[in-house]
Design an enzyme around this catalytic site. Structure first.
Site, PDB file in Angstrom:
ATOM      1  N   LYS A   1       0.157 -10.392   8.067  1.00  0.00           N
ATOM      2  CA  LYS A   1       0.342  -8.994   8.449  1.00  0.00           C
ATOM      3  C   LYS A   1      -1.018  -8.536   8.938  1.00  0.00           C
ATOM      4  O   LYS A   1      -1.963  -8.402   8.150  1.00  0.00           O
ATOM      5  CB  LYS A   1       0.805  -8.144   7.267  1.00  0.00           C
ATOM      6  CG  LYS A   1       0.858  -6.649   7.588  1.00  0.00           C
ATOM      7  CD  LYS A   1       1.186  -5.815   6.359  1.00  0.00           C
ATOM      8  CE  LYS A   1       1.143  -4.324   6.705  1.00  0.00           C
ATOM      9  NZ  LYS A   1       1.438  -3.465   5.521  1.00  0.00           N
TER      10      LYS A   1
ATOM     11  N   ILE B   1       5.520  -5.073   9.720  1.00  0.00           N
ATOM     12  CA  ILE B   1       5.657  -4.545   8.363  1.00  0.00           C
ATOM     13  C   ILE B   1       5.299  -3.072   8.475  1.00  0.00           C
ATOM     14  O   ILE B   1       4.145  -2.706   8.679  1.00  0.00           O
ATOM     15  CB  ILE B   1       4.776  -5.300   7.360  1.00  0.00           C
ATOM     16  CG1 ILE B   1       5.259  -6.753   7.264  1.00  0.00           C
ATOM     17  CG2 ILE B   1       4.835  -4.623   5.991  1.00  0.00           C
ATOM     18  CD1 ILE B   1       4.499  -7.608   6.268  1.00  0.00           C
TER      19      ILE B   1
ATOM     20  N   ARG C   1      -9.038  -0.826   4.821  1.00  0.00           N
ATOM     21  CA  ARG C   1      -8.848  -0.481   3.416  1.00  0.00           C
ATOM     22  C   ARG C   1      -9.651  -1.386   2.482  1.00  0.00           C
ATOM     23  O   ARG C   1     -10.171  -0.932   1.466  1.00  0.00           O
ATOM     24  CB  ARG C   1      -7.358  -0.567   3.040  1.00  0.00           C
ATOM     25  CG  ARG C   1      -6.514   0.560   3.599  1.00  0.00           C
ATOM     26  CD  ARG C   1      -5.099   0.511   3.054  1.00  0.00           C
ATOM     27  NE  ARG C   1      -4.276   1.598   3.552  1.00  0.00           N
ATOM     28  CZ  ARG C   1      -4.187   2.798   2.987  1.00  0.00           C
ATOM     29  NH1 ARG C   1      -4.889   3.049   1.887  1.00  0.00           N
ATOM     30  NH2 ARG C   1      -3.412   3.740   3.495  1.00  0.00           N
TER      31      ARG C   1
ATOM     32  N   THR D   1       0.826  -1.205   0.000  1.00  0.00           N
ATOM     33  CA  THR D   1       0.000   0.000   0.000  1.00  0.00           C
ATOM     34  C   THR D   1       0.860   1.255   0.000  1.00  0.00           C
ATOM     35  O   THR D   1       0.627   2.194  -0.776  1.00  0.00           O
ATOM     36  CB  THR D   1      -0.916   0.011   1.235  1.00  0.00           C
ATOM     37  OG1 THR D   1      -1.659  -1.205   1.281  1.00  0.00           O
ATOM     38  CG2 THR D   1      -1.874   1.183   1.184  1.00  0.00           C
ATOM     39  N   THR D   2       1.881   1.292   0.854  1.00  0.00           N
ATOM     40  CA  THR D   2       2.752   2.457   0.952  1.00  0.00           C
ATOM     41  C   THR D   2       3.540   2.670  -0.337  1.00  0.00           C
ATOM     42  O   THR D   2       3.959   3.790  -0.638  1.00  0.00           O
ATOM     43  CB  THR D   2       3.712   2.300   2.144  1.00  0.00           C
ATOM     44  OG1 THR D   2       2.948   1.968   3.310  1.00  0.00           O
ATOM     45  CG2 THR D   2       4.488   3.572   2.411  1.00  0.00           C
TER      46      THR D   2
ATOM     47  N   TYR E   1     -13.411  -4.549  -2.321  1.00  0.00           N
ATOM     48  CA  TYR E   1     -14.534  -3.968  -3.057  1.00  0.00           C
ATOM     49  C   TYR E   1     -15.661  -4.968  -3.296  1.00  0.00           C
ATOM     50  O   TYR E   1     -16.813  -4.687  -3.040  1.00  0.00           O
ATOM     51  CB  TYR E   1     -14.092  -3.356  -4.406  1.00  0.00           C
ATOM     52  CG  TYR E   1     -15.211  -2.634  -5.121  1.00  0.00           C
ATOM     53  CD1 TYR E   1     -15.592  -1.360  -4.724  1.00  0.00           C
ATOM     54  CD2 TYR E   1     -15.908  -3.236  -6.164  1.00  0.00           C
ATOM     55  CE1 TYR E   1     -16.642  -0.698  -5.348  1.00  0.00           C
ATOM     56  CE2 TYR E   1     -16.961  -2.588  -6.784  1.00  0.00           C
ATOM     57  CZ  TYR E   1     -17.320  -1.325  -6.382  1.00  0.00           C
ATOM     58  OH  TYR E   1     -18.369  -0.678  -6.988  1.00  0.00           O
TER      59      TYR E   1
ATOM     60  N   TYR F   1      -2.543 -10.613   4.329  1.00  0.00           N
ATOM     61  CA  TYR F   1      -2.538  -9.220   4.764  1.00  0.00           C
ATOM     62  C   TYR F   1      -3.975  -8.831   5.074  1.00  0.00           C
ATOM     63  O   TYR F   1      -4.784  -8.640   4.159  1.00  0.00           O
ATOM     64  CB  TYR F   1      -1.939  -8.339   3.667  1.00  0.00           C
ATOM     65  CG  TYR F   1      -1.890  -6.857   3.950  1.00  0.00           C
ATOM     66  CD1 TYR F   1      -2.122  -6.325   5.208  1.00  0.00           C
ATOM     67  CD2 TYR F   1      -1.582  -5.971   2.920  1.00  0.00           C
ATOM     68  CE1 TYR F   1      -2.067  -4.969   5.454  1.00  0.00           C
ATOM     69  CE2 TYR F   1      -1.521  -4.608   3.148  1.00  0.00           C
ATOM     70  CZ  TYR F   1      -1.767  -4.105   4.404  1.00  0.00           C
ATOM     71  OH  TYR F   1      -1.719  -2.753   4.630  1.00  0.00           O
TER      72      TYR F   1
END
Length: 293
Positions: A162, A204, A137, A43-44, A106, A132
């Site tokens: 994660k 992480i 999100r 994501t980052t 989504y 993850y």
């Protein structure tokens, strides 16, 4: 394979393109500072704005520059199971040691759909996977019972998680369901100390982009049983953990990088935008508190 401080790397851009030389320098710096593994295209790393070709070029460059010094955990999730399978295969072809995968976002699948998604990926690919779980999100939460079911069905594929749920009790639930050898990594810097106390083995990290040495020292202190040292480092880093999210990430992260690594590009891709003045002020204060500027 995965423990300690593991930065979710930013992806540097210059004039709209992947800035390979900046990224290679970032990889070397992270390893020199003690990062235990690297996550490209999370994501980052603005993975949502990368084309597939760009995405796995970033992974390939990370693998090439790391030269086996640390494991590479490549972001590879998708809300389309067929695409997810292709992503894991591409990550393996790029030389990654494992894939980091969110559940389908989504679409909002049921727990059965989540299980079948990961089962299909495991049956079609060979690369080890770290789950993850970040419902803030994805709007999709891998419930502990589903995670235990996934791991029980494919114990050689799914090595750990994660966990960015923010629910510390999940560490105990997931250890109970998935076994003591199941790797649990915090997905939130600000609760990494408590996460480790519950049985986690690392983080992480977003902050580790900016303060890789301090984040590595913090994890090493905890692993060595130096609770007082770990707490002191946590307190030193805590304002920075919060500052990284005073605006949409990774805007504050890239601004902080430019303060710590002079000349590091702050460019982002829309819809991500640069950090606000208030966010920059918070970052500046946190960097000073941590002794980084």
């Amino acid at each position: 394979m995965f423990s300690g401080s593991i930065p979710a790397l930013v992806t540097p851009f210059r004039d709209g393109a992947f800035a390979e030389e900046d990224f290679r320098a970032l990889v070397d710096w992270q390893i020199d500072q003690g990062s235990a593994a690297l996550v490209p295209c999370g994501t980052t790393g603005e993975a949502a704005t990368l084309s597939k070709d760009e995405h796995f070029e970033v992974v390939r460059v990370c693998v090439d520059q790391a030269r086996g010094r640390v494991p590479i955990l490549a972001g590879a999730g998708s809300n389309d199971t067929r695409v997810a399978i292709g992503n894991v295969r591409a990550a393996q072809e790029s030389g990654a040691d494992a894939a980091l995968m969110v559940p389908p976002y989504y679409n909002r699948p049921s727990q059965e759909g989540i299980f079948r998604h990961f089962a299909a990926v495991a049956e079609a690919t060979e690369l080890p996977i770290i789950l993850y779980n970040v419902p803030g999100r994805t709007v999709t939460d891998i419930q502990p019972a589903t995670m235990a079911r996934i791991v029980a069905a494919f114990p050689d594929t799914f090595l750990g998680v994660k966990d960015a749920t923010g629910q510390l009790g999940r560490v105990s639930e997931q250890r109970s369901g998935c076994g003591a050898g199941f790797v649990q990594l915090s997905g939130n810097d600000e609760t990494a100390l408590a996460f480790n106390a519950m049985g986690g083995t690392g983080c992480i990290s977003v902050t580790a982009n900016v303060a890789p040495g301090l984040c590595a020292e913090f994890q090493a202190a905890w692993a060595a049983g130096d609770r007082a040292g770990a707490l002191a480092l946590h307190d030193r880093l805590y304002p920075l953990h919060l500052a990284m999210f005073t605006d949409a990430s990774p805007g504050p992260v890239k601004y902080a990088m430019s303060r710590v690594v002079p000349g590091f590009p702050t460019e982002l891709r829309l819809p991500m935008t640069e950090a606000s003045d208030a966010s920059r002020a918070a970052v500046d204060a946190a960097l000073a508190h941590a002794g980084l500027v």
